[in-house]
Design a protein around this motif. Structure first.
Motif, PDB file in Angstrom:
ATOM      1  N   VAL A  78       0.645  -1.144   0.009  1.00 49.01           N
ATOM      2  CA  VAL A  78      -0.093  -0.116  -0.053  1.00 49.01           C
ATOM      3  C   VAL A  78       0.900   1.339   0.183  1.00 49.01           C
ATOM      4  CG1 VAL A  78      -1.640   1.351   1.260  1.00 49.01           C
ATOM      5  CG2 VAL A  78      -2.013  -1.212   0.918  1.00 49.01           C
ATOM      6  N   ALA A  79       1.808   1.162   0.687  1.00 48.06           N
ATOM      7  CA  ALA A  79       2.736   2.235   0.791  1.00 48.06           C
ATOM      8  C   ALA A  79       3.598   2.538  -0.355  1.00 48.06           C
ATOM      9  CB  ALA A  79       3.941   1.965   2.038  1.00 48.06           C
ATOM     10  N   GLU A  80       3.871   1.432  -1.101  1.00 46.73           N
ATOM     11  CA  GLU A  80       4.479   1.517  -2.471  1.00 46.73           C
ATOM     12  C   GLU A  80       3.425   2.098  -3.694  1.00 46.73           C
ATOM     13  OE1 GLU A  80       6.874  -1.245  -5.831  1.00 46.73           O
ATOM     14  OE2 GLU A  80       6.094  -2.138  -4.076  1.00 46.73           O
TER      15      GLU A  80
ATOM     16  N   ARG B 217       1.465   9.160  -5.985  1.00 47.01           N
ATOM     17  CA  ARG B 217       2.032  10.537  -6.128  1.00 47.01           C
ATOM     18  C   ARG B 217       2.602  10.986  -7.328  1.00 47.01           C
ATOM     19  NH1 ARG B 217       3.752   9.965  -1.403  1.00 47.01           N
ATOM     20  NH2 ARG B 217       5.751   9.308  -1.758  1.00 47.01           N
ATOM     21  N   ALA B 218       3.747  10.095  -7.632  1.00 50.81           N
ATOM     22  CA  ALA B 218       4.362  10.195  -8.969  1.00 50.81           C
ATOM     23  C   ALA B 218       3.515  10.424 -10.269  1.00 50.81           C
ATOM     24  CB  ALA B 218       5.636   9.294  -9.145  1.00 50.81           C
TER      25      ALA B 218
ATOM     26  N   ALA C   7      -2.195   1.341  -9.032  1.00 52.46           N
ATOM     27  CA  ALA C   7      -2.119   1.873  -7.728  1.00 52.46           C
ATOM     28  C   ALA C   7      -3.041   2.469  -7.254  1.00 52.46           C
ATOM     29  CB  ALA C   7      -0.811   2.728  -8.155  1.00 52.46           C
ATOM     30  N   CYS C   8      -3.765   3.312  -7.931  1.00 52.79           N
ATOM     31  CA  CYS C   8      -5.065   4.412  -7.443  1.00 52.79           C
ATOM     32  C   CYS C   8      -5.877   3.071  -6.514  1.00 52.79           C
ATOM     33  CB  CYS C   8      -5.689   4.985  -8.378  1.00 52.79           C
ATOM     34  SG  CYS C   8      -4.649   6.292  -8.811  1.00 52.79           S
ATOM     35  N   ALA C   9      -6.488   2.113  -7.439  1.00 51.46           N
ATOM     36  CA  ALA C   9      -7.506   1.092  -6.987  1.00 51.46           C
ATOM     37  C   ALA C   9      -6.797   0.387  -5.700  1.00 51.46           C
ATOM     38  CB  ALA C   9      -7.673   0.269  -7.905  1.00 51.46           C
ATOM     39  N   ALA C  10      -5.632  -0.111  -5.643  1.00 43.67           N
ATOM     40  CA  ALA C  10      -5.002  -0.600  -4.464  1.00 43.67           C
ATOM     41  C   ALA C  10      -5.130   0.166  -3.490  1.00 43.67           C
ATOM     42  CB  ALA C  10      -3.865  -1.355  -4.831  1.00 43.67           C
ATOM     43  N   LEU C  11      -4.771   1.338  -3.512  1.00 45.44           N
ATOM     44  CA  LEU C  11      -4.692   2.544  -2.508  1.00 45.44           C
ATOM     45  C   LEU C  11      -5.884   2.636  -1.839  1.00 45.44           C
ATOM     46  CD1 LEU C  11      -2.845   4.249  -0.867  1.00 45.44           C
ATOM     47  CD2 LEU C  11      -3.062   5.959  -2.576  1.00 45.44           C
ATOM     48  N   VAL C  12      -6.781   2.933  -2.664  1.00 45.00           N
ATOM     49  CA  VAL C  12      -8.251   3.107  -2.091  1.00 45.00           C
ATOM     50  C   VAL C  12      -8.757   1.887  -1.216  1.00 45.00           C
ATOM     51  CG1 VAL C  12     -10.738   3.412  -2.880  1.00 45.00           C
ATOM     52  CG2 VAL C  12      -8.998   4.703  -3.961  1.00 45.00           C
ATOM     53  N   ARG C  13      -8.612   0.700  -1.796  1.00 48.70           N
ATOM     54  CA  ARG C  13      -8.881  -0.437  -0.853  1.00 48.70           C
ATOM     55  C   ARG C  13      -8.216  -0.546   0.277  1.00 48.70           C
ATOM     56  NH1 ARG C  13     -11.227  -0.042  -6.086  1.00 48.70           N
ATOM     57  NH2 ARG C  13     -12.483  -1.747  -6.516  1.00 48.70           N
ATOM     58  N   GLY C  14      -6.915  -0.107   0.263  1.00 52.33           N
ATOM     59  CA  GLY C  14      -5.795  -0.192   1.306  1.00 52.33           C
ATOM     60  C   GLY C  14      -6.297   0.746   2.505  1.00 52.33           C
ATOM     61  N   VAL C  15      -6.668   1.901   2.193  1.00 55.13           N
ATOM     62  CA  VAL C  15      -6.893   2.817   3.219  1.00 55.13           C
ATOM     63  C   VAL C  15      -8.366   2.985   3.572  1.00 55.13           C
ATOM     64  CG1 VAL C  15      -4.840   4.107   2.605  1.00 55.13           C
ATOM     65  CG2 VAL C  15      -6.986   4.829   1.759  1.00 55.13           C
ATOM     66  N   GLY C  16      -9.281   2.519   2.747  1.00 58.76           N
ATOM     67  CA  GLY C  16     -10.621   2.486   2.751  1.00 58.76           C
ATOM     68  C   GLY C  16     -11.353   3.638   2.397  1.00 58.76           C
TER      69      GLY C  16
END
Length: 221
Positions: A47-49, A55-56, A76-85
C-alpha cells in the motif's frame, strides 16, 4: 454504477485489485510484462508503494506516459483506495498533487472489464477516453468502448456521450446522437466464406447479416 466498494455490475472486472492481468500479459505489453507490478491492498508495504506510485502519477514525475504506464497508475490508485478505505484517505496518503477526483477517476479505470483494458494497453482506446468510459456502469461500458473502436470516436465525443448517459439518456440514444449505430461493424471474410454466406442468404431469402447473426449467436453461447 457503484463507487468501488459495493456490489459491482456484471460488466465490471472480477480479477483481484492491483493484479497486473493486462500489464503482465507479454502478448499485449511485450517486454514490459515482466516488469508489471502487483499492488496488494492487504499488505501495508505494498500500500505504501502504491501511494508512492500514485503520487508520482499525479505529479507527472514518473516518466513515460504511455498506456501501460497509465494502467499501472490506475492499479495503484485502486489498491490504495482499498488499502486505506476511502478516496479521501487515499488522496491524503499519496500526498503531492493527488486529489480525490484524480484517485476516483483512475481507480475506476482499473475496474473496467479486462476486454476493455486490453484495448487501452494496446493503445486502441486512449486512457483519457477510458476515464470517461469508466464513468458509466454495466453493459454501457462495453457499448461505448466498442463504439470507440468501430467509429473512431474522439475523447471529446466520448465525454459528451457519457454526460448524456449520466443525465438519463439511454446509451443507444446517446450514441445515435453522435452518429453511432450499435451493432454495426465491417468484416473482412475469406473469399470462400463470403461466397458461402451469400449463397445461404440467397437461398433463405435473407440478408447476409441475418445469417451471420445466427451463426455468431450459436458460436458465442
Amino acid at each position: 454504477m457503484t463507487d468501488g466498494f459495493g456490489e459491482e455490475p456484471p460488466a465490471d472486472r472480477k480479477s483481484p485489485v492491483g493484479e497486473p492481468v493486462i500489464r503482465g500479459d507479454e502478448t499485449i505489453t511485450g517486454e514490459h510484462a515482466n516488469q508489471a507490478k502487483a499492488f496488494d491492498p492487504d499488505d501495508p508495504d505494498s500500500v505504501a508503494e502504491a501511494a508512492e506510485t500514485v503520487r508520482a502519477f499525479a505529479d507527472g514525475s514518473a516518466g513515460s506516459e504511455d498506456s501501460v504506464y497509465m494502467l499501472r497508475g490506475a492499479a495503484a490508485c485502486a489498491a490504495l483506495v482499498r488499502g486505506v478505505g476511502s478516496y479521501k484517505g487515499a488522496a491524503e496518503e499519496a500526498g503531492g498533487e493527488t486529489t480525490v477526483a484524480f484517485i476516483r477517476k483512475w481507480a475506476r479505470v482499473h475496474d473496467l472489464p479486462r476486454s476493455i483494458r486490453r484495448h487501452v494497453a494496446l493503445g486502441q482506446i486512449a486512457p483519457t477516453a477510458a476515464k470517461h468510459v469508466a464513468r458509466v456502469g454495466g453493459d454501457a461500458r462495453y457499448q461505448l468502448a466498442w463504439a470507440i473502436l468501430d467509429n473512431s470516436l474522439t475523447v471529446r465525443d466520448v465525454r459528451a456521450i457519457v454526460s448524456d448517459i449520466n443525465d438519463g439518456t439511454s446509451p443507444e440514444r446517446a450514441l445515435r446522437r453522435h452518429g453511432v449505430t450499435l451493432g454495426e461493424v465491417t468484416l473482412s471474410l475469406p473469399p470462400e466464406v463470403y461466397r458461402e454466406l451469400r449463397r445461404q442468404a440467397a437461398l433463405a431469402g435473407e440478408e447476409p447479416e441475418a445469417v451471420v447473426a445466427r451463426a455468431l449467436e450459436r458460436e458465442l453461447e
